[in-house]
Design an enzyme around this catalytic site. Structure first.
Site, short mmCIF file in Angstrom:
data_model
loop_
_atom_site.label_atom_id
_atom_site.label_comp_id
_atom_site.label_asym_id
_atom_site.label_seq_id
_atom_site.Cartn_x
_atom_site.Cartn_y
_atom_site.Cartn_z
N GLY A 98 13.70 53.12 -34.17
CA GLY A 98 14.58 53.68 -34.95
C GLY A 98 14.21 55.06 -35.19
N ASN A 209 1.80 69.60 -34.77
CA ASN A 209 1.92 70.82 -34.74
C ASN A 209 0.58 71.26 -33.59
OD1 ASN A 209 3.94 71.69 -36.09
ND2 ASN A 209 2.94 71.95 -37.89
N GLU A 210 -0.60 70.94 -33.77
CA GLU A 210 -1.59 71.25 -33.11
C GLU A 210 -1.60 70.59 -31.64
OE1 GLU A 210 -5.13 70.87 -35.56
OE2 GLU A 210 -4.62 72.58 -36.76
N GLN A 248 9.33 85.28 4.10
CA GLN A 248 9.24 85.92 2.75
C GLN A 248 9.84 84.91 1.82
OE1 GLN A 248 11.85 89.35 2.20
NE2 GLN A 248 10.01 90.45 1.73
N GLY A 309 10.15 67.64 3.64
CA GLY A 309 10.53 66.08 3.68
C GLY A 309 9.12 65.25 3.10
N GLU A 332 5.91 64.09 -28.23
CA GLU A 332 5.38 65.16 -29.31
C GLU A 332 6.31 66.15 -29.69
OE1 GLU A 332 1.47 66.55 -29.70
OE2 GLU A 332 0.56 64.87 -28.44
N ASN A 336 14.51 70.13 -27.70
CA ASN A 336 15.34 70.58 -28.75
C ASN A 336 14.61 70.65 -29.92
OD1 ASN A 336 17.75 70.63 -27.38
ND2 ASN A 336 18.45 68.80 -27.94
C1 LIG Z 1 5.60 58.11 -22.47
C2 LIG Z 1 5.59 58.44 -23.79
C3 LIG Z 1 4.42 58.38 -24.61
C4 LIG Z 1 4.30 58.54 -26.08
N1 LIG Z 1 3.44 58.51 -26.79
C5 LIG Z 1 3.74 58.42 -28.44
C6 LIG Z 1 2.46 58.37 -29.13
O1 LIG Z 1 1.34 58.07 -28.59
N2 LIG Z 1 2.68 58.06 -30.26
C7 LIG Z 1 3.78 58.40 -30.85
O2 LIG Z 1 3.83 58.08 -32.07
N3 LIG Z 1 4.97 58.50 -30.22
C8 LIG Z 1 5.00 58.41 -28.72
N4 LIG Z 1 6.19 58.92 -28.01
C9 LIG Z 1 7.35 58.88 -28.52
C10 LIG Z 1 8.03 60.25 -28.48
O3 LIG Z 1 7.18 61.22 -29.22
C11 LIG Z 1 9.40 60.29 -28.70
O4 LIG Z 1 10.09 59.43 -27.58
C12 LIG Z 1 10.04 61.50 -28.96
O5 LIG Z 1 9.67 62.04 -30.22
C13 LIG Z 1 11.67 61.46 -29.09
O6 LIG Z 1 12.25 60.34 -29.67
P1 LIG Z 1 13.06 59.21 -29.33
O7 LIG Z 1 12.71 58.93 -27.69
O8 LIG Z 1 13.46 58.45 -30.18
O9 LIG Z 1 14.61 60.08 -28.96
P2 LIG Z 1 15.58 60.62 -29.92
O10 LIG Z 1 15.09 61.10 -31.17
O11 LIG Z 1 16.58 59.55 -29.81
O12 LIG Z 1 16.25 61.92 -29.13
C14 LIG Z 1 17.33 61.62 -28.02
C15 LIG Z 1 18.07 63.00 -27.71
O13 LIG Z 1 18.40 63.51 -28.82
C16 LIG Z 1 17.98 64.96 -29.19
N5 LIG Z 1 18.10 65.01 -30.57
C17 LIG Z 1 17.46 64.55 -31.64
N6 LIG Z 1 17.54 64.93 -32.55
C18 LIG Z 1 18.10 66.17 -32.50
C19 LIG Z 1 18.36 67.28 -33.24
N7 LIG Z 1 18.10 67.23 -34.72
N8 LIG Z 1 18.55 68.46 -32.64
C20 LIG Z 1 19.04 68.46 -31.53
N9 LIG Z 1 18.64 67.18 -30.55
C21 LIG Z 1 18.15 66.32 -31.15
C22 LIG Z 1 16.59 64.80 -28.68
O14 LIG Z 1 16.06 66.14 -28.21
C23 LIG Z 1 16.83 63.96 -27.30
O15 LIG Z 1 17.22 64.80 -26.13
C24 LIG Z 1 5.84 58.59 -26.66
C25 LIG Z 1 6.89 58.69 -25.72
C26 LIG Z 1 6.90 58.28 -24.53
C27 LIG Z 1 8.22 58.31 -23.57
#
Ligand SMILES: Cc1cc2nc3c(=O)[nH]c(=O)nc-3n(C[C@H](O)[C@H](O)[C@H](O)COP(=O)(O)OP(=O)(O)OC[C@H]3O[C@@H](n4cnc5c(N)ncnc54)[C@H](O)[C@@H]3O)c2cc1C
Length: 348
Positions: A98, A209-210, A248, A309, A332, A336
């Site tokens: 969530g 951030n880092e 080219q 291909g 990370e 957006n």
């Molecule tokens: C392969 C993989 C590895 C990961 N590794 C880690 C990890 O090691 N540790 C960890 O804690 N997490 C990890 N994550 C989680 C990752 O950081 C989240 O998936 C990411 O932050 C996005 O969150 P969400 O998937 O819930 O998407 P959502 O937050 O539901 O976003 C869905 C869409 O809505 C857009 N959106 C949401 N809010 C806004 C807003 N305010 N303004 C504009 N657009 C918005 C987003 O840009 C996105 O396009 C990982 C994810 C993946 C897929």
């Protein structure tokens, strides 16, 4: 490794032996005593071959080790840094089903119980979790205080009530494990609170951030790898009696790709340089991550087109790099969310 969705243990062992898992850890704790910039270079080089290798080294150095170096007390540094440099993989556990972009809405709870906390909840998408021995995990110890209740904990895999759950079957970055974590009254000694209780949000924001700079370096490495494959193929593939690199149309495509990689690399290096020099870098880090992930997908896609291909087959590595690129715009902080950070700086 991509097909099997498993990262080879012997390669991981070599990463430890080469010092790649403890680049910034001081020598007295068994590390290399290096800089953040050197972490960025390591992630770039590994990612040019395999971005899954890049993310293991990235999370270990730029997030987990980095947070411990900044916020751990002397006892925690003594207990964990030598292990992280020697043989223990680290994971960073913030996201939940969530709470993704809205990370501080996390629902995992920490309840004080004498000299320990009991943690209950579920984490999702946790990179390196299949291999990790140590988890930097965020839970809320005072939900009434909102994000000011968020606290960072150092959790060992063997702690009672802790379990690594289902591993995701992904489009790309398949050799890098991404798992669910299950905490059911997980017992965490108070000595394993990282930093202050209620200050975990600051640790989460500042490490991300880092870390974003290093995701930028993963993406420029990936893009460079794809470009190099495309150049090699363009010199060898013949059509109409010439190598395709003599046309080219193909030359211009390669030139555009090289320019994008160079521009992204300069953004990443600049953000890393600012960070190491102690200057503000948050906007530059967001720009570096945003732009590198955009161009990585584009360059990998164009590399496939240069191959024609065979580019979409598993005979050549470019289709894998294309699949691996997709995650760059998501984890990370999505593209957006990077744009939100940049816009905030512009508009105040
Ligand atoms: C392969 C993989 C590895 C990961 N590794 C880690 C990890 O090691 N540790 C960890 O804690 N997490 C990890 N994550 C989680 C990752 O950081 C989240 O998936 C990411 O932050 C996005 O969150 P969400 O998937 O819930 O998407 P959502 O937050 O539901 O976003 C869905 C869409 O809505 C857009 N959106 C949401 N809010 C806004 C807003 N305010 N303004 C504009 N657009 C918005 C987003 O840009 C996105 O396009 C990982 C994810 C993946 C897929």
């Amino acid at each position: 490794m991509d097909e099997a969705a498993v990262f080879r243990k012997d390669i991981l062992r070599q990463f430890f032996d080469l010092g790649l898992m403890g680049i910034e850890i001081p020598e007295e704790h068994g590390g290399q005593g290096g800089s953040f910039f050197q972490c960025v270079l390591a992630v770039e080089e590994l990612s040019a071959v395999d971005p899954s290798a890049g993310v293991i080294v990235d999370v270990q150095n730029t997030i987990v080790n980095n947070a411990i170096l900044r916020w751990a007390n002397a006892d925690q540094k003594q207990r964990y840094l030598p292990r992280l440099a020697r043989d223990t993989v680290g994971s960073y556990a913030l996201s939940e089903a969530g709470s993704g972009s809205d990370a501080f809405a996390l629902a995992t709870r920490a309840v004080e119980d004498g000299d320990r906390f009991l943690l209950t909840g579920r984490k999702l998408w946790i990179s390196n979790a299949a291999e990790a021995g140590l988890f930097l995990l965020f839970a809320n110890a005072n939900p009434a205080a909102g994000y000011r209740g968020i606290t960072a904990f150092l959790i060992e895999r063997e702690f009672p009530g802790f379990q690594v759950g289902k591993k995701e079957d992904k489009l790309g970055l398949r050799a890098s494990s991404t798992c669910e974590l299950i905490l059911d009254n997980c017992v965490v000694p108070k000595a394993n609170v990282l930093g202050e209780i209620g200050k975990g949000y600051k640790i989460a924001i500042e490490t991300l951030n880092e870390g974003r700079i290093a995701i930028g370096s993963q993406m420029i490495g990936l893009a460079r790898g794809a470009l190099e494959h495309a150049i090699a193929y363009a010199k060898q593939r013949k059509q109409f009696g010439k190598t395709i690199g003599e046309f080219q149309g193909v030359q211009f495509e390669l030139a555009r790709m090289a320019t994008e990689v160079e521009a992204a690399r300069l953004l990443v290096y600049n953000a890393a340089r600012l960070r190491d020099a102690g200057h503000p870098f948050v906007t530059e880090a967001a720009m570096a991550k945003y732009y590198s992930s955009e161009i990585a997908e584009n360059v990998a896609s164009k590399a496939i087109e240069v191959f024609g291909g065979v580019g979409v087959t598993k005979e050549y590595p470019v289709e894998k790099l294309y699949r691996d690129a997709k995650i760059g715009r998501i984890y990370e902080g999505t593209s957006n969310i990077q744009l939100v950070t940049i816009a905030k700086q512009l508009l105040g």
